[in-house]
Design a protein around this motif. Structure first.
Motif, short mmCIF file in Angstrom:
data_model
loop_
_atom_site.label_atom_id
_atom_site.label_comp_id
_atom_site.label_asym_id
_atom_site.label_seq_id
_atom_site.Cartn_x
_atom_site.Cartn_y
_atom_site.Cartn_z
N LEU A 34 -2.74 2.27 4.88
CA LEU A 34 -2.78 1.75 3.63
C LEU A 34 -4.78 1.69 4.14
CD1 LEU A 34 -2.11 -0.55 1.91
CD2 LEU A 34 -1.63 -2.41 3.44
N LEU A 35 -5.30 2.21 4.79
CA LEU A 35 -6.68 2.23 5.48
C LEU A 35 -7.03 3.51 4.91
CD1 LEU A 35 -7.12 -0.56 8.12
CD2 LEU A 35 -7.25 -1.11 5.89
N LEU A 36 -6.32 4.39 4.59
CA LEU A 36 -6.85 5.96 4.55
C LEU A 36 -7.21 5.36 3.75
CD1 LEU A 36 -6.29 8.92 5.93
CD2 LEU A 36 -5.04 8.90 3.86
N PRO A 37 -8.71 6.16 4.01
CA PRO A 37 -9.89 6.30 2.44
C PRO A 37 -9.26 7.32 1.21
CG PRO A 37 -10.51 6.75 4.30
CD PRO A 37 -9.88 6.73 4.67
N VAL A 38 -8.29 6.89 0.25
CA VAL A 38 -8.12 7.68 -0.57
C VAL A 38 -8.83 7.71 -1.95
CG1 VAL A 38 -5.93 8.07 -2.45
CG2 VAL A 38 -5.63 7.06 -0.16
N PRO A 39 -9.49 9.05 -2.34
CA PRO A 39 -10.14 9.04 -4.64
C PRO A 39 -10.06 8.11 -4.99
CG PRO A 39 -9.91 11.29 -2.92
CD PRO A 39 -9.46 10.27 -2.46
N GLU A 40 -8.14 8.25 -5.05
CA GLU A 40 -7.96 7.49 -6.80
C GLU A 40 -8.03 5.73 -5.86
OE1 GLU A 40 -5.96 10.00 -4.20
OE2 GLU A 40 -7.18 12.06 -6.12
N ARG A 41 -8.17 5.82 -4.55
CA ARG A 41 -7.77 4.09 -4.84
C ARG A 41 -8.84 3.82 -4.44
NH1 ARG A 41 -5.26 2.55 0.05
NH2 ARG A 41 -4.48 4.16 0.73
N PRO A 42 -10.25 3.06 -4.66
CA PRO A 42 -11.73 2.45 -4.17
C PRO A 42 -10.97 1.56 -3.29
CG PRO A 42 -11.55 2.14 -6.09
CD PRO A 42 -10.34 3.08 -5.78
N GLN A 43 -10.23 0.93 -3.28
CA GLN A 43 -9.86 -0.47 -2.72
C GLN A 43 -8.19 -0.37 -2.98
OE1 GLN A 43 -11.02 -3.69 -5.67
NE2 GLN A 43 -9.57 -4.14 -6.04
N LEU A 44 -8.00 -1.88 -1.56
CA LEU A 44 -6.77 -2.14 -1.11
C LEU A 44 -5.99 -2.46 -1.97
CD1 LEU A 44 -6.79 -4.30 1.86
CD2 LEU A 44 -5.84 -1.96 1.72
N PRO A 45 -4.56 -1.88 -3.12
CA PRO A 45 -3.83 -2.31 -3.81
C PRO A 45 -3.78 -3.86 -3.43
CG PRO A 45 -2.41 -1.28 -2.12
CD PRO A 45 -3.95 -1.09 -1.48
N ASP A 46 -3.51 -4.45 -5.04
CA ASP A 46 -3.37 -5.80 -4.60
C ASP A 46 -1.74 -5.60 -4.97
OD1 ASP A 46 -2.03 -5.81 -7.04
OD2 ASP A 46 -3.52 -5.91 -8.94
N THR A 47 -1.11 -6.91 -4.47
CA THR A 47 -0.17 -7.34 -4.87
C THR A 47 1.02 -7.21 -5.73
OG1 THR A 47 -0.43 -9.25 -2.85
CG2 THR A 47 1.73 -9.18 -3.63
N ALA A 48 0.50 -6.84 -6.20
CA ALA A 48 1.74 -6.35 -7.90
C ALA A 48 1.69 -4.90 -7.36
CB ALA A 48 0.95 -6.85 -8.80
N GLN A 49 0.53 -4.01 -7.03
CA GLN A 49 0.55 -3.07 -7.07
C GLN A 49 1.58 -2.60 -5.66
OE1 GLN A 49 -3.71 -2.28 -6.65
NE2 GLN A 49 -3.39 -1.10 -9.36
N GLY A 50 1.01 -3.35 -5.04
CA GLY A 50 2.34 -3.14 -3.63
C GLY A 50 2.12 -2.31 -2.40
N GLN A 82 7.04 -7.00 4.02
CA GLN A 82 5.90 -7.70 2.81
C GLN A 82 4.06 -7.12 3.17
OE1 GLN A 82 8.09 -9.94 1.43
NE2 GLN A 82 8.93 -8.35 2.36
N TYR A 83 4.07 -7.45 1.50
CA TYR A 83 2.61 -7.28 1.66
C TYR A 83 1.61 -7.91 0.64
CZ TYR A 83 -1.68 -4.81 0.29
OH TYR A 83 -2.80 -4.19 -0.26
N ARG A 84 0.69 -8.49 1.24
CA ARG A 84 0.08 -9.31 0.55
C ARG A 84 -2.59 -8.43 0.13
NH1 ARG A 84 3.35 -14.56 2.26
NH2 ARG A 84 1.73 -14.44 4.07
N TYR A 85 -2.22 -9.04 -1.00
CA TYR A 85 -3.82 -8.89 -0.81
C TYR A 85 -4.20 -9.28 -2.13
CZ TYR A 85 -8.50 -6.94 -0.90
OH TYR A 85 -9.77 -7.13 -1.37
N PRO A 86 -4.80 -10.31 -2.02
CA PRO A 86 -5.71 -10.98 -1.25
C PRO A 86 -4.83 -11.49 -0.36
CG PRO A 86 -6.69 -11.40 -3.12
CD PRO A 86 -5.26 -10.64 -3.46
N GLY A 87 -4.66 -11.25 0.77
CA GLY A 87 -3.74 -12.63 1.68
C GLY A 87 -4.29 -13.56 1.62
N GLN A 88 -2.99 -14.60 2.84
CA GLN A 88 -3.65 -15.54 2.58
C GLN A 88 -4.62 -16.33 3.44
OE1 GLN A 88 0.49 -17.52 3.26
NE2 GLN A 88 1.12 -17.05 0.88
N ALA A 89 -4.70 -15.64 4.95
CA ALA A 89 -5.11 -16.09 6.06
C ALA A 89 -6.07 -15.19 6.55
CB ALA A 89 -4.00 -16.40 6.98
#
Length: 139
Positions: free
Chosen positions: A65-81, A104-111
């Motif tokens: 998830l934290l691996l830098p990927v040029p096609e993904r400049p930020q974390l995927p949102d919850t819907a993308q998962g 389970q994955y959420r971005y942005p997270g609750q806490a």
């Protein structure tokens, strides 16, 4: 005199073993028993192995998830998962948690900025969850 030798040989055959003989015979047995008891206490049970597997999976998912990927400049949102990690080639497939459910994955997270976790053995968000932000302590 023959009677004396006979009595003497009978006495020798019924003598008590010396301390050295006792140790030589008993120490290996005692050591083996102690090692078996120690190993039996130290072996992880199925519950420990499941939690260990969940922690390992979460570490791998977090790394992908934290691996830098040029096609993904930020974390995927919850819907993308987490499926995004498979689509972009960071993972071959998404693992299931040790209890047979998706992580389970959420971005942005609750806490937290993002939340990545297993629902644990009971399948609901609770104290037995394995969470990436506290791998050894739960929620």
């Amino acid at each position: 005199m023959n009677d004396h030798r006979l009595k003497h040989s009978v006495n020798l055959s019924h003598r008590l073993p010396s301390l050295a003989e006792t140790l030589a015979l008993g120490l290996p047995l005692a050591t083996t028993l102690a090692a078996a008891l120690w190993l039996a206490q130290g072996l992880p049970d199925a519950r420990d192995l499941a939690y260990s597997q969940a922690r390992d999976d979460l570490r791998a998912l977090r790394s992908a998830l934290l691996l830098p990927v040029p096609e993904r400049p930020q974390l995927p949102d919850t819907a993308q998962g987490l499926e995004t990690l498979v689509r972009e080639g960071s993972l071959k497939q998404l693992p299931l948690d040790p209890w047979g459910r998706p992580y389970q994955y959420r971005y942005p997270g609750q806490a937290h900025t993002y939340e990545l976790f297993s629902l644990g053995p009971d399948g609901v968000e609770s104290q037995d969850d394995v969470v990436v932000w506290n791998l050894y302590g739960g929620r």
